[in-house]
Motif scaffolding. Structure first.
Motif, PDB file in Angstrom:
ATOM      1  N   SER A  24       6.407 -40.973 -23.210  1.00  0.00           N
ATOM      2  CA  SER A  24       7.787 -40.670 -22.829  1.00  0.00           C
ATOM      3  C   SER A  24       8.732 -41.244 -23.868  1.00  0.00           C
ATOM      4  N   SER A  25       9.710 -40.421 -24.257  1.00  0.00           N
ATOM      5  CA  SER A  25      10.683 -40.874 -25.256  1.00  0.00           C
ATOM      6  C   SER A  25      12.120 -40.735 -24.788  1.00  0.00           C
ATOM      7  N   ASP A  26      12.324 -40.413 -23.505  1.00  0.00           N
ATOM      8  CA  ASP A  26      13.688 -40.196 -23.024  1.00  0.00           C
ATOM      9  C   ASP A  26      14.220 -41.368 -22.218  1.00  0.00           C
ATOM     10  N   GLY A  27      13.425 -42.432 -22.070  1.00  0.00           N
ATOM     11  CA  GLY A  27      13.882 -43.600 -21.335  1.00  0.00           C
ATOM     12  C   GLY A  27      13.890 -43.441 -19.839  1.00  0.00           C
ATOM     13  N   LEU A  28      13.433 -42.313 -19.298  1.00  0.00           N
ATOM     14  CA  LEU A  28      13.440 -42.071 -17.861  1.00  0.00           C
ATOM     15  C   LEU A  28      12.092 -42.346 -17.216  1.00  0.00           C
ATOM     16  N   GLY A  29      11.138 -42.809 -18.008  1.00  0.00           N
ATOM     17  CA  GLY A  29       9.807 -43.066 -17.459  1.00  0.00           C
ATOM     18  C   GLY A  29       9.010 -41.791 -17.329  1.00  0.00           C
ATOM     19  N   GLY A  30       7.809 -41.914 -16.821  1.00  0.00           N
ATOM     20  CA  GLY A  30       6.947 -40.750 -16.695  1.00  0.00           C
ATOM     21  C   GLY A  30       6.199 -40.463 -17.990  1.00  0.00           C
ATOM     22  N   THR A  31       5.327 -39.506 -17.930  1.00  0.00           N
ATOM     23  CA  THR A  31       4.515 -39.121 -19.078  1.00  0.00           C
ATOM     24  C   THR A  31       4.700 -37.641 -19.362  1.00  0.00           C
ATOM     25  N   HIS A  32       5.074 -37.322 -20.598  1.00  0.00           N
ATOM     26  CA  HIS A  32       5.201 -35.928 -21.000  1.00  0.00           C
ATOM     27  C   HIS A  32       3.805 -35.343 -21.228  1.00  0.00           C
ATOM     28  N   VAL A  33       3.581 -34.138 -20.740  1.00  0.00           N
ATOM     29  CA  VAL A  33       2.324 -33.423 -20.943  1.00  0.00           C
ATOM     30  C   VAL A  33       2.649 -32.033 -21.465  1.00  0.00           C
ATOM     31  N   VAL A  34       2.129 -31.714 -22.643  1.00  0.00           N
ATOM     32  CA  VAL A  34       2.282 -30.366 -23.189  1.00  0.00           C
ATOM     33  C   VAL A  34       1.011 -29.596 -22.863  1.00  0.00           C
ATOM     34  N   TYR A  35       1.157 -28.325 -22.479  1.00  0.00           N
ATOM     35  CA  TYR A  35       0.004 -27.542 -22.046  1.00  0.00           C
ATOM     36  C   TYR A  35       0.083 -26.131 -22.607  1.00  0.00           C
ATOM     37  N   GLY A  36      -1.077 -25.509 -22.767  1.00  0.00           N
ATOM     38  CA  GLY A  36      -1.183 -24.117 -23.184  1.00  0.00           C
ATOM     39  C   GLY A  36      -2.042 -23.364 -22.195  1.00  0.00           C
ATOM     40  N   LEU A  37      -1.697 -22.102 -21.938  1.00  0.00           N
ATOM     41  CA  LEU A  37      -2.382 -21.306 -20.933  1.00  0.00           C
ATOM     42  C   LEU A  37      -3.198 -20.188 -21.573  1.00  0.00           C
ATOM     43  N   ASP A  38      -4.077 -19.608 -20.755  1.00  0.00           N
ATOM     44  CA  ASP A  38      -4.945 -18.529 -21.218  1.00  0.00           C
ATOM     45  C   ASP A  38      -4.171 -17.299 -21.673  1.00  0.00           C
ATOM     46  N   ASP A  39      -2.997 -17.071 -21.080  1.00  0.00           N
ATOM     47  CA  ASP A  39      -2.222 -15.882 -21.433  1.00  0.00           C
ATOM     48  C   ASP A  39      -1.268 -16.117 -22.597  1.00  0.00           C
ATOM     49  N   GLY A  40      -1.331 -17.301 -23.224  1.00  0.00           N
ATOM     50  CA  GLY A  40      -0.506 -17.583 -24.387  1.00  0.00           C
ATOM     51  C   GLY A  40       0.758 -18.359 -24.112  1.00  0.00           C
ATOM     52  N   ASP A  41       1.050 -18.672 -22.853  1.00  0.00           N
ATOM     53  CA  ASP A  41       2.257 -19.441 -22.530  1.00  0.00           C
ATOM     54  C   ASP A  41       2.112 -20.889 -22.991  1.00  0.00           C
ATOM     55  N   LEU A  42       3.241 -21.473 -23.390  1.00  0.00           N
ATOM     56  CA  LEU A  42       3.302 -22.878 -23.806  1.00  0.00           C
ATOM     57  C   LEU A  42       4.360 -23.585 -22.981  1.00  0.00           C
ATOM     58  N   GLY A  43       4.069 -24.783 -22.501  1.00  0.00           N
ATOM     59  CA  GLY A  43       5.034 -25.502 -21.668  1.00  0.00           C
ATOM     60  C   GLY A  43       4.874 -27.001 -21.754  1.00  0.00           C
ATOM     61  N   MET A  44       5.825 -27.681 -21.133  1.00  0.00           N
ATOM     62  CA  MET A  44       5.790 -29.144 -21.057  1.00  0.00           C
ATOM     63  C   MET A  44       6.326 -29.578 -19.705  1.00  0.00           C
ATOM     64  N   MET A  45       5.700 -30.583 -19.135  1.00  0.00           N
ATOM     65  CA  MET A  45       6.178 -31.174 -17.896  1.00  0.00           C
ATOM     66  C   MET A  45       6.105 -32.694 -18.004  1.00  0.00           C
ATOM     67  N   THR A  46       6.854 -33.361 -17.153  1.00  0.00           N
ATOM     68  CA  THR A  46       6.845 -34.818 -17.094  1.00  0.00           C
ATOM     69  C   THR A  46       6.273 -35.258 -15.759  1.00  0.00           C
ATOM     70  N   LEU A  47       5.240 -36.071 -15.817  1.00  0.00           N
ATOM     71  CA  LEU A  47       4.597 -36.577 -14.609  1.00  0.00           C
ATOM     72  C   LEU A  47       5.238 -37.902 -14.209  1.00  0.00           C
ATOM     73  N   HIS A  48       5.858 -37.917 -13.032  1.00  0.00           N
ATOM     74  CA  HIS A  48       6.427 -39.138 -12.464  1.00  0.00           C
ATOM     75  C   HIS A  48       5.549 -39.596 -11.300  1.00  0.00           C
ATOM     76  N   ASP A  49       5.912 -40.663 -10.695  1.00  0.00           N
ATOM     77  CA  ASP A  49       5.164 -41.196  -9.563  1.00  0.00           C
ATOM     78  C   ASP A  49       5.424 -40.333  -8.331  1.00  0.00           C
ATOM     79  N   GLY A  50       4.542 -39.374  -8.077  1.00  0.00           N
ATOM     80  CA  GLY A  50       4.651 -38.560  -6.877  1.00  0.00           C
ATOM     81  C   GLY A  50       5.277 -37.195  -7.062  1.00  0.00           C
ATOM     82  N   TYR A  51       5.810 -36.884  -8.250  1.00  0.00           N
ATOM     83  CA  TYR A  51       6.392 -35.556  -8.435  1.00  0.00           C
ATOM     84  C   TYR A  51       6.310 -35.167  -9.911  1.00  0.00           C
ATOM     85  N   VAL A  52       6.522 -33.870 -10.163  1.00  0.00           N
ATOM     86  CA  VAL A  52       6.434 -33.310 -11.501  1.00  0.00           C
ATOM     87  C   VAL A  52       7.768 -32.680 -11.862  1.00  0.00           C
TER      88      VAL A  52
END
Length: 359
Positions: A24-52
């Protein structure tokens, strides 16, 4: 004992193919996860304690085939304090996504096509101190490096005014010429050795493994077959026990020949693909008939001598064009069925279409 907390999760429109944690580089905590899908989509989400928290989700290419993502990684290639996203796609494309100043979604900053799938990649300082490089390994074993060093600028230490890239290329050419001379001597030596033993031995074809994918593209109601071998492909043969339509693919410059099958053979399709240009990855798109089930047999003939063929079998299921959805569609036709019983066991039923229309 208290139950363990449930891990946060999020639905994706297609199966995940690759993912990597970025911290994490935004100071808000959590862990950034970058992901790629079978259909070619690219995304990122941040995992917090109990929610995404979803950061962004970029759809795959709209034109042509949606080539899935095989590898994702992150590294600050540009030394601006923000990690860049490195993406490898199944068709051999290597891409670097970067974030513009204040932008919430990344844009493609670099794009290279390696002509075969990428099986590993990493970043770091390799050959030039102070300059990051992106190193990739392909399916056939090639190792390729892409540098951030500005090789077109003039080298201040060179009196002839040559660029950094020219000086490095000259050094590489000298080294490669020496390696080629050594290899030529070894080849001549092995040829002489083989000529003496040719009467006693029979040549055996080179063995190879085929990497295949058989994926449904729901938007086109068609399957994309991807075939890859570590050497050039000469011919591809198709034999199917079910009726399928052969569709055009932009990536292929192939001559397609069809042969009417013998009724007694139980085959519904016999076809061959011959390629005008040597390639290691071939794409074939077919459309199946819903309700038919059977086998699609593909033969991959390599461009070597003596000829050798690798056979791959794909199973076509009865409901082959059905696919999983994660959200109920809000547009398009929707039907409702009601059934009930009356007095004396008499039953009645009503079928409605959307907005009360008959269905």
């Amino acid at each position: 004992s208290s139950p363990s907390p449930r891990s946060p999760s999020a639905a994706a429109p297609s199966p995940p193919a690759a993912a990597e944690g970025m911290g994490s580089s935004d100071g808000l905590g959590g862990t950034h996860v970058v992901y790629g899908l079978d259909d070619g989509d690219l995304g990122m989400m941040t995992l917090h304690d109990g929610y995404v928290q979803r950061r962004f989700h970029l759809p795959g290419p709209e034109s042509g085939n949606k080539d899935g993502i095989s590898l994702v990684s992150s590294h600050d290639l540009t030394k601006d304090g923000v990690s860049d996203l490195i993406v490898a796609r199944n068709d051999g494309r290597l891409q670097v996504y970067g974030f513009d100043m204040g932008g919430s979604e990344p844009n493609v900053q670099f794009n290279a096509h390696l002509d075969e799938s990428i099986h590993a990649m990493t970043c770091g300082v390799v050959s030039s101190p102070g300059f990051e490089e992106l190193v990739a390994v392909t399916y056939s074993g090639r190792v390729m490096s892409f540098t951030t060093e500005p090789v077109n600028v003039r080298d201040t230490s060179d009196a002839m005014g040559r660029s950094v890239g020219q000086l490095k290329n000259e050094s590489r050419v000298k080294s490669m010429r020496k390696e080629l001379d050594d290899l030529h001597k070894k080849v001549v030596k092995e040829k002489d050795k083989f000529a003496k033993q040719a009467r006693s031995y029979i040549p055996v074809a080179q063995k190879f493994e085929a990497q295949t994918r058989f994926l449904l593209e729901p938007d086109d109601a068609a399957y994309l077959i991807t075939l890859e071998i570590p050497i050039a492909i000469d011919v591809i043969t198709l034999s199917s026990s079910v009726h399928v339509d052969l569709l055009e693919v932009e990536q292929n410059q192939a001559i397609v020949s069809r042969t009417p099958p013998d009724e007694a053979s139980g085959k519904a399709l016999l076809a061959t693909y011959r390629f005008s240009d040597p390639l290691k990855i071939a794409h074939i798109k077919i459309r199946t008939n819903e309700g038919e089930s059977g086998d699609l047999v593909v033969g991959i003939v390599a461009n070597i001598s003596p000829k050798i063929c690798q056979v791959v079998k794909f199973n076509v299921k009865p409901l082959s064009l059905h696919h999983r959805v994660h959200a109920f569609p809000t547009s398009g036709p929707v039907g409702r069925n009601h059934a009930g019983g009356g007095n004396g066991g008499e039953g009645g039923g009503v079928a409605e279409g959307k907005d009360g229309e008959g269905a």
